[in-house]
Write a protein that holds these residues in place. Sequence first.
Motif, PDB file in Angstrom:
ATOM      1  N   THR A  32       0.741  -1.251  -0.012  1.00 27.62           N
ATOM      2  CA  THR A  32       0.062  -0.039  -0.005  1.00 27.62           C
ATOM      3  C   THR A  32       0.830   1.271  -0.030  1.00 27.62           C
ATOM      4  O   THR A  32       1.866   1.237   0.877  1.00 27.62           O
ATOM      5  N   LEU A  33       0.479   2.029  -0.944  1.00 25.95           N
ATOM      6  CA  LEU A  33       1.330   3.339  -1.053  1.00 25.95           C
ATOM      7  C   LEU A  33       0.409   4.528  -0.419  1.00 25.95           C
ATOM      8  O   LEU A  33      -0.526   4.795  -0.595  1.00 25.95           O
ATOM      9  N   GLY A  34       1.178   5.298   0.701  1.00 28.20           N
ATOM     10  CA  GLY A  34       0.430   6.295   1.120  1.00 28.20           C
ATOM     11  C   GLY A  34       1.267   7.616   0.932  1.00 28.20           C
ATOM     12  O   GLY A  34       2.581   7.776   0.808  1.00 28.20           O
ATOM     13  N   MET A  35       0.792   8.760   0.365  1.00 25.81           N
ATOM     14  CA  MET A  35       1.178   9.989   0.147  1.00 25.81           C
ATOM     15  C   MET A  35       0.575  11.120   0.781  1.00 25.81           C
ATOM     16  O   MET A  35      -0.888  11.051   0.860  1.00 25.81           O
ATOM     17  N   ILE A  36       1.168  12.403   1.057  1.00 27.36           N
ATOM     18  CA  ILE A  36       0.564  13.346   1.662  1.00 27.36           C
ATOM     19  C   ILE A  36       0.700  14.163   0.552  1.00 27.36           C
ATOM     20  O   ILE A  36       1.903  14.684  -0.070  1.00 27.36           O
ATOM     21  N   ILE A  37      -0.529  14.737   0.180  1.00 26.96           N
ATOM     22  CA  ILE A  37      -0.476  15.611  -1.024  1.00 26.96           C
ATOM     23  C   ILE A  37      -1.592  16.823  -0.680  1.00 26.96           C
ATOM     24  O   ILE A  37      -2.429  16.870   0.249  1.00 26.96           O
ATOM     25  N   GLU A  38      -1.567  17.842  -1.260  1.00 23.37           N
ATOM     26  CA  GLU A  38      -2.529  18.977  -1.253  1.00 23.37           C
ATOM     27  C   GLU A  38      -3.633  18.696  -2.254  1.00 23.37           C
ATOM     28  O   GLU A  38      -3.586  18.501  -3.335  1.00 23.37           O
ATOM     29  N   GLU A  39      -4.723  18.775  -1.675  1.00 25.95           N
ATOM     30  CA  GLU A  39      -5.933  18.675  -2.475  1.00 25.95           C
ATOM     31  C   GLU A  39      -7.068  19.616  -2.036  1.00 25.95           C
ATOM     32  O   GLU A  39      -7.656  19.749  -0.782  1.00 25.95           O
ATOM     33  N   ASN A  40      -7.476  20.593  -2.641  1.00 25.51           N
ATOM     34  CA  ASN A  40      -8.731  21.723  -2.417  1.00 25.51           C
ATOM     35  C   ASN A  40      -8.066  22.425  -1.290  1.00 25.51           C
ATOM     36  O   ASN A  40      -8.632  22.722  -0.152  1.00 25.51           O
ATOM     37  N   GLU A  41      -6.845  22.895  -1.385  1.00 28.17           N
ATOM     38  CA  GLU A  41      -5.858  23.843  -0.572  1.00 28.17           C
ATOM     39  C   GLU A  41      -5.861  23.048   0.974  1.00 28.17           C
ATOM     40  O   GLU A  41      -5.518  23.717   2.027  1.00 28.17           O
ATOM     41  N   GLN A  42      -5.838  21.745   1.112  1.00 29.19           N
ATOM     42  CA  GLN A  42      -5.819  20.925   2.119  1.00 29.19           C
ATOM     43  C   GLN A  42      -4.828  19.825   2.081  1.00 29.19           C
ATOM     44  O   GLN A  42      -4.800  19.171   0.810  1.00 29.19           O
ATOM     45  N   MET A  43      -4.060  19.664   3.115  1.00 30.67           N
ATOM     46  CA  MET A  43      -3.043  18.602   2.999  1.00 30.67           C
ATOM     47  C   MET A  43      -3.673  17.059   3.335  1.00 30.67           C
ATOM     48  O   MET A  43      -4.461  17.204   4.521  1.00 30.67           O
ATOM     49  N   VAL A  44      -3.884  16.118   2.526  1.00 30.47           N
ATOM     50  CA  VAL A  44      -4.537  14.942   2.832  1.00 30.47           C
ATOM     51  C   VAL A  44      -3.742  13.875   2.597  1.00 30.47           C
ATOM     52  O   VAL A  44      -2.810  13.850   1.922  1.00 30.47           O
ATOM     53  N   ASN A  45      -3.916  12.818   3.232  1.00 30.22           N
ATOM     54  CA  ASN A  45      -3.535  11.394   3.001  1.00 30.22           C
ATOM     55  C   ASN A  45      -4.231  10.662   2.029  1.00 30.22           C
ATOM     56  O   ASN A  45      -5.439  10.617   1.980  1.00 30.22           O
ATOM     57  N   LYS A  46      -3.267  10.286   0.753  1.00 33.77           N
ATOM     58  CA  LYS A  46      -3.913   9.476  -0.152  1.00 33.77           C
ATOM     59  C   LYS A  46      -3.478   8.097   0.037  1.00 33.77           C
ATOM     60  O   LYS A  46      -1.934   7.813  -0.217  1.00 33.77           O
ATOM     61  N   PHE A  47      -3.921   6.985  -0.258  1.00 41.84           N
ATOM     62  CA  PHE A  47      -3.665   5.480  -0.192  1.00 41.84           C
ATOM     63  C   PHE A  47      -4.014   4.802  -1.527  1.00 41.84           C
ATOM     64  O   PHE A  47      -5.066   4.939  -1.945  1.00 41.84           O
ATOM     65  N   TYR A  48      -3.102   4.000  -1.868  1.00 44.20           N
ATOM     66  CA  TYR A  48      -3.176   3.292  -3.150  1.00 44.20           C
ATOM     67  C   TYR A  48      -2.582   1.897  -3.006  1.00 44.20           C
ATOM     68  O   TYR A  48      -1.664   1.780  -2.429  1.00 44.20           O
ATOM     69  N   SER A  49      -3.179   0.978  -3.551  1.00 47.45           N
ATOM     70  CA  SER A  49      -3.113  -0.533  -3.649  1.00 47.45           C
ATOM     71  C   SER A  49      -1.814  -0.608  -4.850  1.00 47.45           C
ATOM     72  O   SER A  49      -2.676  -0.418  -5.915  1.00 47.45           O
ATOM     73  N   LEU A  50      -0.651  -0.969  -4.857  1.00 43.39           N
ATOM     74  CA  LEU A  50      -0.139  -1.163  -5.700  1.00 43.39           C
ATOM     75  C   LEU A  50      -0.076  -2.794  -6.436  1.00 43.39           C
ATOM     76  O   LEU A  50       0.154  -3.659  -5.663  1.00 43.39           O
ATOM     77  N   ASP A  51      -0.189  -2.764  -7.706  1.00 42.55           N
ATOM     78  CA  ASP A  51      -0.138  -4.118  -8.468  1.00 42.55           C
ATOM     79  C   ASP A  51       1.168  -4.527  -8.384  1.00 42.55           C
ATOM     80  O   ASP A  51       2.209  -3.774  -8.697  1.00 42.55           O
ATOM     81  N   LEU A  52       1.313  -5.851  -8.263  1.00 47.25           N
ATOM     82  CA  LEU A  52       2.636  -6.581  -8.091  1.00 47.25           C
ATOM     83  C   LEU A  52       2.433  -7.565  -9.422  1.00 47.25           C
ATOM     84  O   LEU A  52       1.463  -8.204  -9.704  1.00 47.25           O
ATOM     85  N   GLU A  53       3.949  -7.703  -9.846  1.00 47.06           N
ATOM     86  CA  GLU A  53       4.026  -8.725 -10.810  1.00 47.06           C
ATOM     87  C   GLU A  53       3.664 -10.124 -10.444  1.00 47.06           C
ATOM     88  O   GLU A  53       2.946 -10.998 -11.213  1.00 47.06           O
ATOM     89  N   LEU A  54       3.787 -10.393  -9.161  1.00 49.87           N
ATOM     90  CA  LEU A  54       3.741 -11.776  -8.553  1.00 49.87           C
ATOM     91  C   LEU A  54       3.324 -11.411  -7.155  1.00 49.87           C
ATOM     92  O   LEU A  54       4.272 -11.039  -6.529  1.00 49.87           O
ATOM     93  N   SER A  55       2.119 -11.520  -6.894  1.00 46.93           N
ATOM     94  CA  SER A  55       1.551 -11.252  -5.543  1.00 46.93           C
ATOM     95  C   SER A  55       1.826 -12.768  -4.442  1.00 46.93           C
ATOM     96  O   SER A  55       1.321 -12.434  -3.304  1.00 46.93           O
ATOM     97  N   GLU A  56       1.748 -13.752  -5.027  1.00 50.11           N
ATOM     98  CA  GLU A  56       1.925 -15.002  -4.587  1.00 50.11           C
ATOM     99  C   GLU A  56       2.794 -16.049  -4.675  1.00 50.11           C
ATOM    100  O   GLU A  56       2.865 -15.953  -6.157  1.00 50.11           O
ATOM    101  N   VAL A  57       3.301 -16.813  -3.948  1.00 51.30           N
ATOM    102  CA  VAL A  57       4.367 -17.830  -4.287  1.00 51.30           C
ATOM    103  C   VAL A  57       3.840 -19.000  -3.592  1.00 51.30           C
ATOM    104  O   VAL A  57       3.594 -19.096  -2.374  1.00 51.30           O
ATOM    105  N   ASN A  58       4.007 -20.079  -4.213  1.00 50.47           N
ATOM    106  CA  ASN A  58       3.695 -21.350  -3.614  1.00 50.47           C
ATOM    107  C   ASN A  58       4.568 -21.958  -2.333  1.00 50.47           C
ATOM    108  O   ASN A  58       4.125 -22.550  -1.451  1.00 50.47           O
ATOM    109  N   SER A  59       5.975 -21.559  -2.483  1.00 45.75           N
ATOM    110  CA  SER A  59       6.782 -22.141  -1.376  1.00 45.75           C
ATOM    111  C   SER A  59       7.792 -20.807  -1.378  1.00 45.75           C
ATOM    112  O   SER A  59       8.453 -20.273  -2.262  1.00 45.75           O
ATOM    113  N   LEU A  60       8.158 -20.519  -0.235  1.00 49.20           N
ATOM    114  CA  LEU A  60       9.184 -19.198  -0.003  1.00 49.20           C
ATOM    115  C   LEU A  60      10.322 -19.996   0.839  1.00 49.20           C
ATOM    116  O   LEU A  60      10.317 -19.813   1.771  1.00 49.20           O
TER     117      LEU A  60
END
Length: 320
Positions: free
Chosen positions: A201-229
């Motif tokens: 999850t990516l969280g950024m503090i940006i300015e929106e409507n003249e206010q500083m807000v937290n924005k969060f985004y789920s980042l897509d992964l090339e591989l999000s699951e492996v059978n054995s680690l």
Amino acid sequence: MDLLKKINTKAKADFNTGFGTSAASYGGRFINKDGSANIQKRGLTWFDRISWYHTMLKMPRAKFLLVLLAFYAIVNFIFASVYYLIDVEYLNGIDSSGSEWIKFGKAYFFSAQTFTTVGYGHISPNGFLTSALAATEALVGLLSFAIATGLFFGRFSRPRAYLKFSHNALIAPYRNNQKALMMRLTPFKNTHLTNAQAKITLGMIIEENEQMVNKFYSLDLELSEVNSLNLSWTLVHPITENSPIFGFSSEDFKSIDGELIVYVTAFDDMYSTTVSASTSYTFDEIVYGAKFEMMYSDSDDDSRTILHLNKLNSYKLIEF
């Protein structure tokens, strides 16, 4: 350039992250490097805010042993003081003609023998008060050792994800002349983890409507699951046109307040349960223009694979 213009409008923000949107209400990073929440709780008394069981289980090993030793010494000191105040003449086996320090020392060691229910028999209580105190101390000792045994077992048997994360995340070259965000993790104990899943999850503090807000985004992964680690796992987020950090330069990562929050879950065969680990990377912990070095190789006789745990954080700078 305005920060809002840097944020890709194709990226869809998340609202179920568990973090608020008001940037002014947050201080520092969201998640610490060890995966714990960077939160200090107030509004209740210290005893109401503390779970002693969780505190003792998560306490570092050396500190845990020190707490047990301090508790043992303090409790015996208290009981020895009460024995001494009642008068050591009610403790058979202590020479009342000796120095006060020697008498107190013998009372202390009698307390230790009673607390641990060893009872060598060299010193014994004589009189109602001393006998009642010795009986009380024996009960306290039994309860204390029962609690300590439970804590030892809880610390020993508590399921944990023995995973280490690289100290830095990288912006590295990717296929078809693209770029990708990468961070690396690896198991470092002799555990067998299966069905490992990762989420960033990516969280950024940006300015929106003249206010500083937290924005969060789920980042897509090339591989999000492996059978054995078993070896290292490099989490790769391709920076495509749909990525919220598409078009970011090295200067942007330095000027924008952002944080990458990594969650990993896996099934541990030994514990027969799901374990989890998490960490975070602030934007100043992202190295722009670098590539991880290989951290495993074949053995000299080509019979097995060697995982070099000391190379987890190793990377080399490259030119884009």
